[in-house]
Design a protein around this motif. Sequence first.
Motif, mmCIF file in Angstrom:
data_model
loop_
_atom_site.group_PDB
_atom_site.id
_atom_site.type_symbol
_atom_site.label_atom_id
_atom_site.label_comp_id
_atom_site.label_asym_id
_atom_site.label_seq_id
_atom_site.Cartn_x
_atom_site.Cartn_y
_atom_site.Cartn_z
ATOM 1 N N PHE A 28 6.916 3.083 -2.016
ATOM 2 C CA PHE A 28 7.634 1.604 -2.338
ATOM 3 C C PHE A 28 7.219 0.779 -1.054
ATOM 4 N N MET A 29 7.445 -0.669 -1.037
ATOM 5 C CA MET A 29 7.008 -1.481 -0.083
ATOM 6 C C MET A 29 8.036 -2.611 -0.440
ATOM 7 N N GLN A 30 8.519 -3.336 0.841
ATOM 8 C CA GLN A 30 9.554 -4.419 0.630
ATOM 9 C C GLN A 30 8.561 -5.535 -0.025
ATOM 10 N N VAL A 31 9.202 -6.289 -0.710
ATOM 11 C CA VAL A 31 8.329 -7.577 -1.145
ATOM 12 C C VAL A 31 9.470 -8.570 -1.061
ATOM 13 N N ASN A 32 8.885 -10.040 -0.811
ATOM 14 C CA ASN A 32 9.710 -11.082 -0.791
ATOM 15 C C ASN A 32 10.003 -11.562 -2.162
ATOM 16 N N HIS A 33 11.086 -11.532 -2.587
ATOM 17 C CA HIS A 33 11.574 -12.177 -3.913
ATOM 18 C C HIS A 33 12.042 -13.745 -3.499
ATOM 19 N N ARG A 34 11.586 -14.670 -4.465
ATOM 20 C CA ARG A 34 11.879 -15.829 -4.362
ATOM 21 C C ARG A 34 12.730 -16.274 -5.729
ATOM 22 N N PRO A 35 13.692 -16.999 -5.297
ATOM 23 C CA PRO A 35 14.437 -17.454 -6.741
ATOM 24 C C PRO A 35 13.484 -18.432 -7.436
ATOM 25 N N ARG A 36 13.619 -18.548 -8.767
ATOM 26 C CA ARG A 36 12.985 -19.391 -9.923
ATOM 27 C C ARG A 36 12.754 -20.618 -9.366
ATOM 28 N N GLY A 37 11.632 -21.467 -9.319
ATOM 29 C CA GLY A 37 11.579 -22.577 -8.768
ATOM 30 C C GLY A 37 11.955 -23.848 -9.935
ATOM 31 N N VAL A 38 11.455 -23.706 -10.989
ATOM 32 C CA VAL A 38 11.807 -24.491 -12.220
ATOM 33 C C VAL A 38 11.963 -23.624 -13.562
ATOM 34 N N PHE A 58 3.446 3.143 -25.148
ATOM 35 C CA PHE A 58 4.592 2.394 -25.979
ATOM 36 C C PHE A 58 5.044 0.753 -25.619
ATOM 37 N N ASP A 59 5.337 0.192 -26.579
ATOM 38 C CA ASP A 59 5.830 -1.146 -26.208
ATOM 39 C C ASP A 59 7.119 -1.068 -25.192
ATOM 40 N N HIS A 60 6.831 -2.109 -24.296
ATOM 41 C CA HIS A 60 7.738 -2.151 -23.197
ATOM 42 C C HIS A 60 7.860 -0.948 -22.009
ATOM 43 N N MET A 61 6.850 -0.563 -22.093
ATOM 44 C CA MET A 61 6.826 0.704 -21.108
ATOM 45 C C MET A 61 6.766 0.318 -19.502
ATOM 46 N N HIS A 62 6.399 -0.858 -19.412
ATOM 47 C CA HIS A 62 6.417 -1.696 -18.083
ATOM 48 C C HIS A 62 7.800 -1.351 -17.372
ATOM 49 N N ARG A 63 8.817 -1.093 -18.271
ATOM 50 C CA ARG A 63 10.263 -0.981 -17.366
ATOM 51 C C ARG A 63 10.167 0.498 -16.976
ATOM 52 N N TYR A 64 9.562 1.576 -17.319
ATOM 53 C CA TYR A 64 9.376 2.643 -16.850
ATOM 54 C C TYR A 64 8.034 3.323 -16.245
ATOM 55 N N LEU A 65 7.416 2.542 -15.681
ATOM 56 C CA LEU A 65 6.188 2.976 -15.155
ATOM 57 C C LEU A 65 6.224 4.113 -14.109
ATOM 58 N N MET A 85 16.865 7.007 -13.686
ATOM 59 C CA MET A 85 15.859 7.784 -14.034
ATOM 60 C C MET A 85 15.361 8.709 -12.992
ATOM 61 N N GLY A 86 16.178 8.661 -11.905
ATOM 62 C CA GLY A 86 16.164 9.694 -10.620
ATOM 63 C C GLY A 86 14.874 9.188 -9.906
ATOM 64 N N ASP A 87 14.087 7.841 -9.959
ATOM 65 C CA ASP A 87 12.987 7.607 -9.345
ATOM 66 C C ASP A 87 12.869 6.937 -8.071
ATOM 67 N N LYS A 88 14.249 6.693 -7.386
ATOM 68 C CA LYS A 88 14.589 6.221 -6.092
ATOM 69 C C LYS A 88 14.158 4.683 -5.828
ATOM 70 N N ALA A 89 13.733 4.085 -6.821
ATOM 71 C CA ALA A 89 13.292 2.509 -6.908
ATOM 72 C C ALA A 89 14.605 1.612 -6.857
ATOM 73 N N ASN A 90 14.484 0.597 -5.871
ATOM 74 C CA ASN A 90 15.642 -0.459 -5.716
ATOM 75 C C ASN A 90 15.574 -1.279 -6.780
ATOM 76 N N ASP A 91 14.308 -1.411 -7.311
ATOM 77 C CA ASP A 91 14.278 -2.611 -8.439
ATOM 78 C C ASP A 91 13.076 -2.349 -9.255
ATOM 79 N N THR A 92 13.400 -1.503 -10.482
ATOM 80 C CA THR A 92 12.274 -1.329 -11.317
ATOM 81 C C THR A 92 11.987 -2.252 -12.086
ATOM 82 N N GLY A 93 12.424 -3.313 -11.984
ATOM 83 C CA GLY A 93 12.080 -4.504 -12.701
ATOM 84 C C GLY A 93 11.316 -5.391 -12.269
#
Length: 94
Positions: free
Chosen positions: A46-56, A26-33, A1-9
């Motif tokens: 954009f800011m770096q955030v600390n992603h963690r793996p799913r715990g359970v 529209f439904d599911h618009m969160h993917r394209y905000l 989409m040309g938004d330069k985002a590393n992780d749009t999800g």
Amino acid sequence: MGDKANDTGCGLKVFRRDAFLALPYFDHMHRYLIALMLREGLEVRFMQVNHRPRGVGRSKYGVLDRALVGISDLFGVLWLKRRFRKAGGAPKEL
């Protein structure tokens, strides 16, 4: 989409309320905000955030069902971007 985002999800997003409410809904618009905010001429940072793996547990979503909806929404967002005509010039400050 040309938004330069590393992780749009990534679920961590912050927007001004008035800017968000001005977007076409529209439904599911969160993917394209990010792309929709850029379409409105708003500045996106954009800011770096600390992603963690799913715990359970396990994800309740499958790849195919999410992909089909995402692809259909992608065509809608591309259409919105092509049809958009905004008066004014430079991007607005967030």
